[in-house]
Scaffold this active site. Structure first.
Site, mmCIF file in Angstrom:
data_model
loop_
_atom_site.group_PDB
_atom_site.id
_atom_site.type_symbol
_atom_site.label_atom_id
_atom_site.label_comp_id
_atom_site.label_asym_id
_atom_site.label_seq_id
_atom_site.Cartn_x
_atom_site.Cartn_y
_atom_site.Cartn_z
ATOM 1 N N ASP A 1 -4.796 -15.252 6.860
ATOM 2 C CA ASP A 1 -3.534 -15.841 6.411
ATOM 3 C C ASP A 1 -2.904 -16.763 7.458
ATOM 4 O O ASP A 1 -1.939 -17.465 7.164
ATOM 5 C CB ASP A 1 -2.543 -14.734 6.023
ATOM 6 C CG ASP A 1 -3.038 -13.968 4.793
ATOM 7 O OD1 ASP A 1 -3.744 -14.565 3.971
ATOM 8 O OD2 ASP A 1 -2.725 -12.768 4.680
ATOM 9 N N ARG B 1 0.833 -1.211 0.000
ATOM 10 C CA ARG B 1 0.000 0.000 0.000
ATOM 11 C C ARG B 1 0.866 1.259 0.000
ATOM 12 O O ARG B 1 0.544 2.248 -0.662
ATOM 13 C CB ARG B 1 -0.942 -0.018 1.208
ATOM 14 C CG ARG B 1 -2.094 -1.021 1.021
ATOM 15 C CD ARG B 1 -2.697 -1.391 2.357
ATOM 16 N NE ARG B 1 -3.919 -2.181 2.230
ATOM 17 C CZ ARG B 1 -3.955 -3.502 1.987
ATOM 18 N NH1 ARG B 1 -2.831 -4.178 1.814
ATOM 19 N NH2 ARG B 1 -5.114 -4.140 1.912
#
Ligand code: S3P
Length: 446
Positions: A332, A26
């Site tokens: 995850d 990001r």
């Protein structure tokens, strides 16, 4: 590359979590979208985040790597700590590259970048990547971007290569069919250059790094329950980003500390944004010993990415049930939860996690077959798995299936096992945590 991980006892030591992969992606993208230079501290130098730097270079951003890519954990694994300066093109001025943009293995790049590209009126961009990327669905981002006015072409209308034809975008209200931070972020990035205020709703809360970084870049963005609204902007004003340590990478060390008899680890600089600490909370619910200052859950949007040290110790575990609202907060780490379940008293059940089937590999099939091969009593369900603790794992061979998180789970399983584990395809770890093996080896074993 095959690598063997022998049974260990009493892992002790201190290490620093490697830089966060999600936040590094990001930071590089928002840096490229900014008109003024952005300094990024502690950028992750791993395969996925290098793909992002190459992508933004191809789009006209200048990337200056100032710090070394070394430093960090117990073994000095050489996977972060670098400083970058990105000189971007501005929100609406990405250059059209000569050829396809190679996203490598990076699903986050594949899903976030088209949000920015969709707003590049009159220019077209093609994204492609490795074999695994060619199996990752992109219809989930094509749908809202088409509603905003962009045109997109994909193989079978679902898979990369993906071509984005930029357009003047209009604002929309969009309800995500699945809780996905990647899709949410894609729409939020597109919304920056649309013609008004865009609202995105998510069925469950997912990681909010994009929202926090946009807020710190001066964007008018706010949250109301499961909805985020962003108002279009002229420019991003983001002078500096410091990337915290990655809680998803730290999770492998947490699992090793909790599972290996007699262990005591201190893990520094772990990002504790509450939308990422689902795994730590679940381990605590299993009565695992992980202490740290976790950010409390909040409905308010904050620009901060808080960090904490985590103190981890070996101890007995109890089985736990994890449902859909918790899944995106630990998405995850769910393979690791299956591993912990093998050592817990009773049953550990995860449901509402069908998204695991479309990660870097089908992580439900991979985890169930992989752990079963090491001696686990585990079953797959349509959208999760159920594992009965049977006193731990014998050991054997585990195939990483080209998936970094599977490879690292196999390594931890080896340390906790009775006979050791050989991981086939250990090189996959370099996608997110290049110094992983060195960091593990750097922990003293008694
Ligand atoms: C990520 C979001 C998650 C996660 C991925 C990184 C992100 O994917 O699995 O590793 O950085 O936004 P989804 O948003 O598709 O669940």
């Amino acid at each position: 590359m095959n690598m063997r991980f022998e049974p260990a006892r009493g892992l002790t030591g201190q290490l620093t979590a490697p830089p966060d992969k999600s936040i590094s992606h990001r930071a590089a993208l928002l840096g490229a979208m900014s008109s003024e230079p952005v300094r990024i501290e502690n950028y992750l130098h791993a395969a996925d985040t290098t793909s992002t730097l190459n992508a933004v270079r191809a789009l006209g951003a200048l990337v200056e790597v100032r710090g070394g890519a070394g430093g960090g954990g117990a073994g000095g694994g050489g996977r972060g700590g670098g400083e970058l300066v990105i000189r971007g093109t501005g929100l609406r001025e990405a250059h059209e590259p000569d050829g396809p943009i190679d996203v490598g293995n990076a699903g986050t790049l594949l899903r976030l970048l088209p949000g920015w590209l969709a707003a590049q009126d009159g220019r077209s961009f093609t994204l492609d990547g490795d074999d695994s990327i060619r199996g990752r669905p992109v219809d989930r981002i094509a749908e809202p971007l088409r509603q905003m006015g962009a045109e997109l072409d994909a193989r079978e209308d679902r898979y990369p290569p993906l071509t984005v034809h930029g357009a003047r975008l209009h604002s929309i209200s969009y309800e995500l069919p699945v809780a996905s931070a990647q899709v949410k972020s894609c729409v939020l990035l597109a919304a920056l250059a649309a013609d008004g205020a865009t609202t995105v709703g998510e069925p469950e809360r997912s990681r909010d790094h994009t929202e926090r970084m946009l807020l710190s870049a001066g964007v008018n963005i706010h949250r109301n329950g499961r909805h985020v609204t962003v108002v279009n902007a002229d420019e991003l004003i983001l002078e500096r980003v410091r990337v915290p340590g990655d809680p998803s990478s730290a999770a492998f060390m947490i699992a090793a500390g909790v599972l290996v008899y007699g262990s005591r680890l201190l893990i520094g600089d772990v990002g504790v944004n509450w939308t990422r600490t689902g795994f730590v909370r679940i381990v605590q619910r299993m009565r695992g010993i992980v202490l740290g200052e976790l950010e409390p859950e909040s409905g308010e949007l904050s620009a901060l990415e808080p960090v904490s040290d985590l103190d981890v110790a070996h101890g007995a575990l109890e089985g736990v049930t994890v449902g859909p609202e918790e899944v995106p907060l630990a998405i995850d780490e769910l393979p690791l939860l299956a591993l912990l379940g093998c050592y817990a008293e009773g049953e550990t059940v995860v449901h509402g996690a069908g998204e695991l089937r479309v990660k870097e590999s089908d992580r439900i099939a991979g985890v169930v077959e992989g752990l079963r091969g090491l001696g686990a009593d585990i079953e797959a369900t349509e959208d999760g798995f159920a594992v009965r603790g049977a006193g731990g794992l014998r050991g054997g061979v585990l195939h990483a299936r080209g998936d970094h998180r599977m490879a690292m789970m196999g390594a931890v399983a080896g340390l906790a096992s009775r006979e050791g584990v050989e991981v086939v395809g250990m090189e996959a770890a370099s996608v997110s945590y290049p110094g992983f093996v060195e960091d593990l080896a750097g922990l003293r074993s008694s």
